[in-house]
Scaffold this motif. Sequence first.
Motif, PDB file in Angstrom:
ATOM      1  N   SER A   1       0.855  -1.187   0.000  1.00 41.26           N
ATOM      2  CA  SER A   1       0.000   0.000   0.000  1.00 41.26           C
ATOM      3  C   SER A   1       0.891   1.236   0.000  1.00 41.26           C
ATOM      4  CB  SER A   1      -0.911   0.012   1.236  1.00 41.26           C
ATOM      5  OG  SER A   1      -0.154   0.182   2.418  1.00 41.26           O
TER       6      SER A   1
ATOM      7  N   SER B   1      -6.452   5.187   1.345  1.00 36.73           N
ATOM      8  CA  SER B   1      -7.438   4.103   1.393  1.00 36.73           C
ATOM      9  C   SER B   1      -6.817   2.737   1.114  1.00 36.73           C
ATOM     10  CB  SER B   1      -8.596   4.374   0.426  1.00 36.73           C
ATOM     11  OG  SER B   1      -8.125   4.511  -0.901  1.00 36.73           O
ATOM     12  N   SER B   2      -5.738   2.691   0.342  1.00 34.58           N
ATOM     13  CA  SER B   2      -5.070   1.404   0.106  1.00 34.58           C
ATOM     14  C   SER B   2      -4.495   0.864   1.409  1.00 34.58           C
ATOM     15  CB  SER B   2      -3.975   1.529  -0.955  1.00 34.58           C
ATOM     16  OG  SER B   2      -2.868   2.290  -0.512  1.00 34.58           O
TER      17      SER B   2
ATOM     18  N   LEU C   1      -7.363  -0.241   3.780  1.00 34.39           N
ATOM     19  CA  LEU C   1      -7.840  -1.582   3.437  1.00 34.39           C
ATOM     20  C   LEU C   1      -6.892  -2.650   3.983  1.00 34.39           C
ATOM     21  CD1 LEU C   1      -9.759  -3.542   1.980  1.00 34.39           C
ATOM     22  CD2 LEU C   1      -8.411  -3.141  -0.100  1.00 34.39           C
TER      23      LEU C   1
ATOM     24  N   CYS D   1      -1.630  -2.256  -3.938  1.00 36.04           N
ATOM     25  CA  CYS D   1      -2.827  -1.450  -3.753  1.00 36.04           C
ATOM     26  C   CYS D   1      -2.467   0.025  -3.749  1.00 36.04           C
ATOM     27  CB  CYS D   1      -3.515  -1.799  -2.435  1.00 36.04           C
ATOM     28  SG  CYS D   1      -4.029  -3.515  -2.308  1.00 36.04           S
TER      29      CYS D   1
ATOM     30  N   LEU E   1     -13.526  -0.986  -6.182  1.00 36.61           N
ATOM     31  CA  LEU E   1     -12.181  -1.534  -6.365  1.00 36.61           C
ATOM     32  C   LEU E   1     -11.986  -1.677  -7.860  1.00 36.61           C
ATOM     33  CD1 LEU E   1     -11.845  -4.559  -3.879  1.00 36.61           C
ATOM     34  CD2 LEU E   1     -10.658  -2.376  -3.745  1.00 36.61           C
TER      35      LEU E   1
ATOM     36  N   THR F   1     -16.331  -4.432  -7.501  1.00 36.68           N
ATOM     37  CA  THR F   1     -15.051  -4.522  -8.204  1.00 36.68           C
ATOM     38  C   THR F   1     -15.265  -4.553  -9.702  1.00 36.68           C
ATOM     39  OG1 THR F   1     -14.152  -5.790  -6.360  1.00 36.68           O
ATOM     40  CG2 THR F   1     -12.898  -5.841  -8.396  1.00 36.68           C
TER      41      THR F   1
ATOM     42  N   VAL G   1      -8.056   1.359  -4.804  1.00 41.62           N
ATOM     43  CA  VAL G   1      -9.030   1.321  -3.726  1.00 41.62           C
ATOM     44  C   VAL G   1      -9.704   2.687  -3.604  1.00 41.62           C
ATOM     45  CG1 VAL G   1      -9.360   0.867  -1.257  1.00 41.62           C
ATOM     46  CG2 VAL G   1      -7.554  -0.348  -2.525  1.00 41.62           C
TER      47      VAL G   1
ATOM     48  N   LEU H   1     -12.637   4.658   1.561  1.00 34.41           N
ATOM     49  CA  LEU H   1     -13.492   3.762   2.330  1.00 34.41           C
ATOM     50  C   LEU H   1     -14.454   4.579   3.189  1.00 34.41           C
ATOM     51  CD1 LEU H   1     -10.938   1.018   3.449  1.00 34.41           C
ATOM     52  CD2 LEU H   1     -12.435   1.047   1.439  1.00 34.41           C
TER      53      LEU H   1
ATOM     54  N   THR I   1     -17.265   0.001   2.954  1.00 39.62           N
ATOM     55  CA  THR I   1     -16.141  -0.747   3.508  1.00 39.62           C
ATOM     56  C   THR I   1     -16.382  -2.248   3.555  1.00 39.62           C
ATOM     57  OG1 THR I   1     -15.331   1.140   4.775  1.00 39.62           O
ATOM     58  CG2 THR I   1     -14.648  -1.042   5.529  1.00 39.62           C
TER      59      THR I   1
ATOM     60  N   ILE J   1     -16.156  -3.692   0.041  1.00 35.59           N
ATOM     61  CA  ILE J   1     -14.777  -3.626  -0.475  1.00 35.59           C
ATOM     62  C   ILE J   1     -13.927  -4.723   0.174  1.00 35.59           C
ATOM     63  CG2 ILE J   1     -12.679  -2.213  -0.531  1.00 35.59           C
ATOM     64  CD1 ILE J   1     -14.740  -1.063  -2.432  1.00 35.59           C
TER      65      ILE J   1
ATOM     66  N   PHE K   1     -12.256  -7.892  -1.757  1.00 29.63           N
ATOM     67  CA  PHE K   1     -10.804  -8.058  -1.702  1.00 29.63           C
ATOM     68  C   PHE K   1     -10.440  -9.451  -1.194  1.00 29.63           C
ATOM     69  CE2 PHE K   1      -6.468  -7.450  -0.173  1.00 29.63           C
ATOM     70  CZ  PHE K   1      -5.900  -6.753  -1.224  1.00 29.63           C
TER      71      PHE K   1
END
Length: 172
Positions: free
Chosen positions: A9, A21-22, A25, A71, A80, A109, A145, A148, A153, A156, A160
């Motif tokens: 990330s 946000s990456s 997550l 990410c 996503l 996604t 991403v 969130l 959330t 997502i 993921f």
Amino acid sequence: MNTKILLTSFDTWLPHQQSNSSDDLLAKISQIKSLPDSLTFLRKLPVDFQEAPNLAIAQINQLQPDIIICCGMAESRQKLTIESCACCDTDMLKTAVNLEPLVADLAATEISHEAGKYVCEALYYAILKHICDDQLTTKCIFVHVPILTSENTDKIVADFLLIMHRLTTRKD
């Protein structure tokens, strides 16, 4: 067999960003104790065109993961998005992962063919090139991403986790 997965990330890069946000997550994924795979987190990579790829490739060389999921944050996207390719100047590299079955039936996604022309794309390209040049069998994808929120959330995170599961169980 325990699949080795490297998850990356980014850190923030603009003053208004409280978090990336990456990384948000991956923080949520890291709290799940029941995952069957061996996860290694390389979190908060610097938003730097040379340093981020160098750090990631050094980790790849040390860990020798089966799967890499990079990410990055996409503030303007709602879902996503898994990137099909990465470009550097006129060169384009595609992921070896068949993305269509990876995203089939996922609520939050979709596939993207535009990795953003920024550090995310530079990282993805550098890793895909490293895999190609060193003839590694490692699977690699890049996931953008969205921010969130309380509304997205759970969807997502669920998508993921399904993507990770599908990557570890598919043989393409």
